[in-house]
Scaffold this motif. Structure first.
Motif, PDB file in Angstrom:
ATOM      1  N   ARG A  53      38.333  58.030  53.966  1.00 55.71           N
ATOM      2  CA  ARG A  53      39.308  57.800  52.900  1.00 55.71           C
ATOM      3  C   ARG A  53      38.909  56.653  51.974  1.00 55.71           C
ATOM      4  NH1 ARG A  53      45.329  57.828  55.200  1.00 55.71           N
ATOM      5  NH2 ARG A  53      45.740  58.069  52.959  1.00 55.71           N
ATOM      6  N   PHE A  54      37.664  56.204  52.112  1.00 52.72           N
ATOM      7  CA  PHE A  54      37.160  55.142  51.245  1.00 52.72           C
ATOM      8  C   PHE A  54      35.963  55.623  50.442  1.00 52.72           C
ATOM      9  CE2 PHE A  54      39.327  52.750  54.561  1.00 52.72           C
ATOM     10  CZ  PHE A  54      39.980  51.750  53.845  1.00 52.72           C
ATOM     11  N   THR A  55      35.915  55.212  49.187  1.00 56.45           N
ATOM     12  CA  THR A  55      34.714  55.340  48.366  1.00 56.45           C
ATOM     13  C   THR A  55      34.204  53.939  48.105  1.00 56.45           C
ATOM     14  OG1 THR A  55      35.418  57.372  47.252  1.00 56.45           O
ATOM     15  CG2 THR A  55      33.782  56.025  46.120  1.00 56.45           C
ATOM     16  N   MET A  56      32.932  53.696  48.402  1.00 50.18           N
ATOM     17  CA  MET A  56      32.330  52.406  48.079  1.00 50.18           C
ATOM     18  C   MET A  56      31.715  52.519  46.682  1.00 50.18           C
ATOM     19  SD  MET A  56      32.995  50.415  50.555  1.00 50.18           S
ATOM     20  CE  MET A  56      34.220  51.050  51.717  1.00 50.18           C
ATOM     21  N   SER A  57      32.311  51.823  45.739  1.00 52.70           N
ATOM     22  CA  SER A  57      31.869  51.898  44.352  1.00 52.70           C
ATOM     23  C   SER A  57      30.981  50.703  44.025  1.00 52.70           C
ATOM     24  CB  SER A  57      33.079  51.920  43.412  1.00 52.70           C
ATOM     25  OG  SER A  57      32.668  52.022  42.068  1.00 52.70           O
ATOM     26  N   VAL A  58      29.703  50.970  43.795  1.00 52.63           N
ATOM     27  CA  VAL A  58      28.727  49.915  43.514  1.00 52.63           C
ATOM     28  C   VAL A  58      28.701  49.657  42.007  1.00 52.63           C
ATOM     29  CG1 VAL A  58      26.292  49.258  43.638  1.00 52.63           C
ATOM     30  CG2 VAL A  58      27.361  50.521  45.531  1.00 52.63           C
ATOM     31  N   GLY A  59      29.226  48.515  41.613  1.00 53.90           N
ATOM     32  CA  GLY A  59      29.265  48.153  40.198  1.00 53.90           C
ATOM     33  C   GLY A  59      27.962  47.517  39.750  1.00 53.90           C
ATOM     34  N   LEU A  60      27.517  47.890  38.566  1.00 57.11           N
ATOM     35  CA  LEU A  60      26.231  47.399  38.060  1.00 57.11           C
ATOM     36  C   LEU A  60      26.365  46.159  37.183  1.00 57.11           C
ATOM     37  CD1 LEU A  60      24.567  50.811  37.124  1.00 57.11           C
ATOM     38  CD2 LEU A  60      24.378  49.509  39.252  1.00 57.11           C
ATOM     39  N   TRP A  61      27.572  45.686  36.960  1.00 57.85           N
ATOM     40  CA  TRP A  61      27.760  44.534  36.090  1.00 57.85           C
ATOM     41  C   TRP A  61      27.112  43.286  36.691  1.00 57.85           C
ATOM     42  CZ3 TRP A  61      31.776  47.942  37.219  1.00 57.85           C
ATOM     43  CH2 TRP A  61      32.251  48.697  36.137  1.00 57.85           C
ATOM     44  N   ALA A  62      26.419  42.547  35.857  1.00 65.59           N
ATOM     45  CA  ALA A  62      25.831  41.278  36.292  1.00 65.59           C
ATOM     46  C   ALA A  62      26.857  40.164  36.114  1.00 65.59           C
ATOM     47  CB  ALA A  62      24.567  40.992  35.505  1.00 65.59           C
ATOM     48  N   ALA A  63      26.461  38.958  36.503  1.00 65.87           N
ATOM     49  CA  ALA A  63      27.394  37.831  36.447  1.00 65.87           C
ATOM     50  C   ALA A  63      27.875  37.571  35.024  1.00 65.87           C
ATOM     51  CB  ALA A  63      26.737  36.583  37.024  1.00 65.87           C
ATOM     52  N   SER A  64      26.986  37.732  34.040  1.00 70.24           N
ATOM     53  CA  SER A  64      27.361  37.506  32.642  1.00 70.24           C
ATOM     54  C   SER A  64      27.898  38.806  32.055  1.00 70.24           C
ATOM     55  CB  SER A  64      26.149  37.016  31.839  1.00 70.24           C
ATOM     56  OG  SER A  64      25.651  35.814  32.374  1.00 70.24           O
ATOM     57  N   ALA A  65      29.137  39.117  32.414  1.00 76.96           N
ATOM     58  CA  ALA A  65      29.712  40.408  32.035  1.00 76.96           C
ATOM     59  C   ALA A  65      29.930  40.539  30.536  1.00 76.96           C
ATOM     60  CB  ALA A  65      31.035  40.611  32.768  1.00 76.96           C
ATOM     61  N   ASP A  66      30.034  39.399  29.815  1.00 81.34           N
ATOM     62  CA  ASP A  66      30.324  39.445  28.383  1.00 81.34           C
ATOM     63  C   ASP A  66      29.078  39.394  27.520  1.00 81.34           C
ATOM     64  OD1 ASP A  66      33.061  39.509  28.916  1.00 81.34           O
ATOM     65  OD2 ASP A  66      33.185  37.319  29.004  1.00 81.34           O
ATOM     66  N   ALA A  67      27.910  39.455  28.127  1.00 88.00           N
ATOM     67  CA  ALA A  67      26.666  39.389  27.357  1.00 88.00           C
ATOM     68  C   ALA A  67      26.526  40.610  26.452  1.00 88.00           C
ATOM     69  CB  ALA A  67      25.472  39.308  28.306  1.00 88.00           C
TER      70      ALA A  67
END
Length: 414
Positions: free
Chosen positions: A341-355
């Motif tokens: 019942r879980f999906t592990m969603s791997v986000g690709l955003w780096a620390a500087s999300a506003d770059a």
């Protein structure tokens, strides 16, 4: 004087022969015009295709597609389809937008369409609904719960912080539980289920930390808990970390999910019961199995109403490591959760999300995180968002997922 019969008939026949070329020209011209109009309108692209396969894959491997890509008329869906095939992705999640900005003409609220007259979800799904081998892909839809434009028009619906600041994006707890915003979200989820019959509908950006302290929220808190006031610390300040507050917030969101679930159950003559209802959730990395109650994300409470939780295993924004992700999956398994019942969603955003342009974690870090996410009984893994997948990321994804879609099976639960 009237001509004799045979001669008169010959004249008429010659007249008919003279008219036929003209009639044929008219017919051909009209046919070409109609055909051109049909080709231009391409009505078949606005007829929702199959999104929910009859056989559920034993292992889910999906990529989430940004709203901007979904609604861009220039998106090369054939190219994306080839990328998904090469990576072995047997699922894709399309962002359907917000209740105030939709990817198709919503009959109940046509004024909010991103591009009136275009059903971007149908066009995307038509291109992506099958793998190169002919196997149906699971196609899910994502609903963003933010309502920034609505708040600009009516600030009273916004959540309020303890110091009186209104959220620019989030509705209040009372609005989600009893107000027009919650009603509209339920209506939208139900409309998507009725129109598209997707594999699942996931609600994202739905949390209640910080902005749940308006007068209307206090009235709701009193009604639901029996308390006279917010929990407070020794100095009389609102105690935002009080466990009871987290439980209340989670119950509010679970109540909203329950209404969505009821709405889906009623569509398509009851067939909507097979559409999974999912919710994106945050992680308490210090105590992973607890969820994050301060955001309204107590996993156990939410799973009473939701079929699936999409866990934000984002290692870039908070500089987490793949080892943290494996510890997360291990904690969930040890706590006795049903891991299907879980999906592990791997986000690709780096620390500087506003770059600008936006930065992504490296392909190597993505690969390590995907491998860590696919542990301790996890059978559903996602990569998000597609806009951050470079050629190098795709090539790495091909290697991690084996470049061939996992075989179908009824083994993955919901």
């Amino acid at each position: 004087m009237e001509q004799a019969g045979p001669e008169r008939d010959g004249v008429r026949a010659r007249a008919r022969r003279r008219r036929w070329p003209w009639l044929l020209t008219v017919v051909v011209t009209l046919g070409a015009a109609v055909g051109a109009a049909v080709l231009l309108a391409r009505p078949w692209e606005d007829v929702p295709p199959t999104m929910r396969p009859a056989v559920v894959p034993a292992e889910g491997r999906s990529v989430s597609v940004d709203f901007g890509i979904v609604t861009d008329p220039g998106t090369d869906w054939a190219a994306i389809d080839r990328r998904l095939d090469a990576a072995g992705a047997n699922g894709v999640d399309l962002n359907a937008g917000r209740v105030e900005f939709t990817a198709f003409d919503w009959p109940a609220h046509p004024e909010v369409a991103a591009e009136p007259g275009s059903d971007h979800l149908s066009r995307a799904a038509r291109a992506l609904q099958r793998t190169a081998g002919g196997t149906p892909r699971e196609i899910g839809l994502i609903v963003d719960a933010y309502v920034p434009e609505w708040i600009k028009a009516d600030p009273s619906i916004a959540g309020v912080s303890a110091n009186g600041t209104r959220s620019p994006y989030r509705a209040s707890a009372s609005q989600l539980a009893r107000g027009e915003v919650g009603d509209r979200l339920v209506e939208y989820v139900t409309a998507l289920g009725e129109r598209y019959d997707p594999s699942r509908i996931a609600v994202t950006e739905l949390f209640l930390n910080f902005y749940s302290f308006g007068d209307d929220d206090l009235a709701l808190y009193r009604e639901m808990t029996g308390a006279d006031d917010w929990p407070r610390d020794a100095d009389g300040q609102i105690d935002d970390e009080d466990p009871g507050l987290g439980t209340w917030r989670s119950e509010v969101l679970a109540g909203l999910l329950a209404r969505m679930r009821t709405g889906l159950d009623g569509v398509r003559d009851g067939q909507g019961a097979q559409i999974e209802l999912a919710m994106d959730v945050r992680v308490d990395w210090d105590d992973p199995a607890s969820g994050l109650p301060s955001s309204g994300h107590d996993y156990r409470i939410l799973l009473r109403s939701a079929d699936r939780l999409v866990v934000w295993t984002y290692v870039g924004a908070k500089a987490r490591t793949p080892a943290d992700v494996e510890r997360l999956t291990g904690s969930l398994e040890a706590a006795g959760f049903d891991m299907s019942r879980f999906t592990m969603s791997v986000g690709l955003w780096a620390a500087s999300a506003d770059a600008d342009p936006p930065l992504a974690i490296s392909p190597e870090r993505m690969a390590a995180t995907l491998e860590a996410a696919d542990t301790h009984g996890v059978v559903d893994v996602n990569v998000t968002p597609l806009s951050h997948l470079s050629a190098a990321h795709w090539a790495t994804l091909d290697q991690v997922w084996g470049g061939a879609a996992p075989s179908g099976s009824a083994g993955r639960g919901g």
